[in-house]
Design a protein around this motif. Structure first.
Motif, PDB file in Angstrom:
ATOM      1  N   LEU A  51       7.246 -22.781  25.040  1.00  0.00           N
ATOM      2  CA  LEU A  51       6.215 -22.500  23.829  1.00  0.00           C
ATOM      3  C   LEU A  51       6.506 -23.664  22.661  1.00  0.00           C
ATOM      4  O   LEU A  51       5.563 -24.506  22.219  1.00  0.00           O
ATOM      5  N   SER A  52       7.781 -24.183  22.418  1.00  0.00           N
ATOM      6  CA  SER A  52       8.145 -25.306  21.481  1.00  0.00           C
ATOM      7  C   SER A  52       7.773 -26.611  22.092  1.00  0.00           C
ATOM      8  O   SER A  52       7.356 -27.403  21.231  1.00  0.00           O
ATOM      9  N   ASN A  53       7.873 -27.004  23.283  1.00  0.00           N
ATOM     10  CA  ASN A  53       7.356 -28.032  23.818  1.00  0.00           C
ATOM     11  C   ASN A  53       5.850 -28.100  23.766  1.00  0.00           C
ATOM     12  O   ASN A  53       5.279 -29.253  23.432  1.00  0.00           O
ATOM     13  N   ALA A  54       5.176 -27.092  24.058  1.00  0.00           N
ATOM     14  CA  ALA A  54       3.681 -27.000  24.010  1.00  0.00           C
ATOM     15  C   ALA A  54       3.371 -27.219  22.372  1.00  0.00           C
ATOM     16  O   ALA A  54       2.133 -27.938  22.208  1.00  0.00           O
ATOM     17  N   LEU A  55       3.808 -26.657  21.607  1.00  0.00           N
ATOM     18  CA  LEU A  55       3.459 -26.562  20.265  1.00  0.00           C
ATOM     19  C   LEU A  55       3.962 -28.000  19.448  1.00  0.00           C
ATOM     20  O   LEU A  55       3.139 -28.399  18.559  1.00  0.00           O
ATOM     21  N   TYR A  56       4.936 -28.440  19.796  1.00  0.00           N
ATOM     22  CA  TYR A  56       5.333 -29.808  19.330  1.00  0.00           C
ATOM     23  C   TYR A  56       4.762 -30.893  19.782  1.00  0.00           C
ATOM     24  O   TYR A  56       4.391 -31.817  18.991  1.00  0.00           O
TER      25      TYR A  56
END
Length: 293
Positions: free
Chosen positions: A251-256
């Motif tokens: 999730l953090s990779n996709a969001l950032y």
């Protein structure tokens, strides 16, 4: 498990998941093995002056430090630097659960359960799909390196077992003294001494903040809280919550980074995650089904 303990476990898995994004940011423009060396240097200092050396043989302390520092994280950082998605790396590192089971069966004669074998089959099938699309995620070299990193994690799990009742936090801190110099040497040989020295002397505040996050929050705070939770509430209740790490990582990779995740990798990631679920929880499900009603 009390709500406070559960929230602390979620906090740790969040830190560990987001850490994969921090790794990707830190190795962008800096030699990956240098970043790993600095991470472990900060994990050891200044904490080593406040914690008593763990009651383990010196060979185990050195072996654990090299396994975690050089193999687990050194190879992981190189894989991410080669282009492997931070989110995908967070998922593939959980393959360590299967490697740990296989090594335990080979070395400790522990029996592999049917759900573990089925979980491995699902997960390795997912990894085969990821390998088929490897050119989009750093290539097969990056995939191979992160799997070797997961194998290093599995070996370190067995080393922790050999440590018996030693303080895990003290083991993490003192063993962090072992790997910085070998990692620094590896950085000079792999990336060149000029880029290594340039990164040391010319990196900005953001780079050092990332290294501090990895050293203090991810390593010392994360492992410290996690080991305390396991000691207080048992590994069977706490350890399965580590499955939230790849969730936060993806999730953090996709969001950032706003990365598009190819359909093939979505299917592959689901297979790996389902394999992990079956590996961790399948035994309880089969036992419940076996109870006569």
């Amino acid at each position: 498990m009390p709500l406070r303990a559960f929230l602390l476990a979620v906090l740790v898995t969040f830190i560990w998941g987001v850490n994969f994004v921090v790794i990707r940011l830190s190795v962008h423009g800096a030699p990956p093995l240098l970043v790993a060396a600095l991470r472990f240097a900060l994990a050891a200092l200044p904490a080593v002056f406040f914690l008593k050396r763990p009651a383990v043989p010196l060979r185990l302390l050195i072996g654990y430090g090299l396994t975690v520092g050089l193999v687990q994280f050194g190879l992981l950082y190189v894989a991410v630097a080669l282009g492997l998605s931070a989110g995908l790396a967070s998922l593939l590192m959980q393959i360590q659960a299967f490697f740990t089971a296989l090594l335990s069966a080979a070395w400790l004669r522990e029996r592999l359960l049917p759900n573990q074998i089925a979980g491995m089959a699902l997960a390795f099938g997912g990894m085969a799909l990821i390998g088929a699309g490897g050119s989009h995620q750093g290539g097969l070299l990056a995939l191979g390196l992160v799997l070797l990193a997961a194998l290093g994690w599995a070996v370190s799990n067995l080393q922790v077992r050999q440590a018996g009742g030693a303080d895990v936090v003290s083991l993490v801190v003192w063993s962090s003294l072992v790997s910085p110099l070998p990692l620094l040497l590896g950085s000079g040989l792999l990336s060149g001494w000029d880029p290594t020295l340039h990164a040391l002397t010319h990196s900005g505040l953001g780079f050092w903040a990332a290294v501090a996050f990895m050293g203090y929050f991810n390593t010392v705070l994360g492992f410290g809280l996690w080991s305390r939770l396991i000691q207080a509430h048992g590994a069977s209740r706490v350890a399965p919550l580590s499955l939230m790490v790849p969730v936060f990582g993806l999730l953090s990779n996709a969001l950032y980074f706003h990365e598009a995740f190819p359909l093939l990798n979505v299917v592959a990631a689901l297979l790996v995650f389902l394999g992990l679920l079956l590996h961790v929880f399948g035994g309880k499900w089969l036992a419940a089904r076996a109870i006569p009603t």
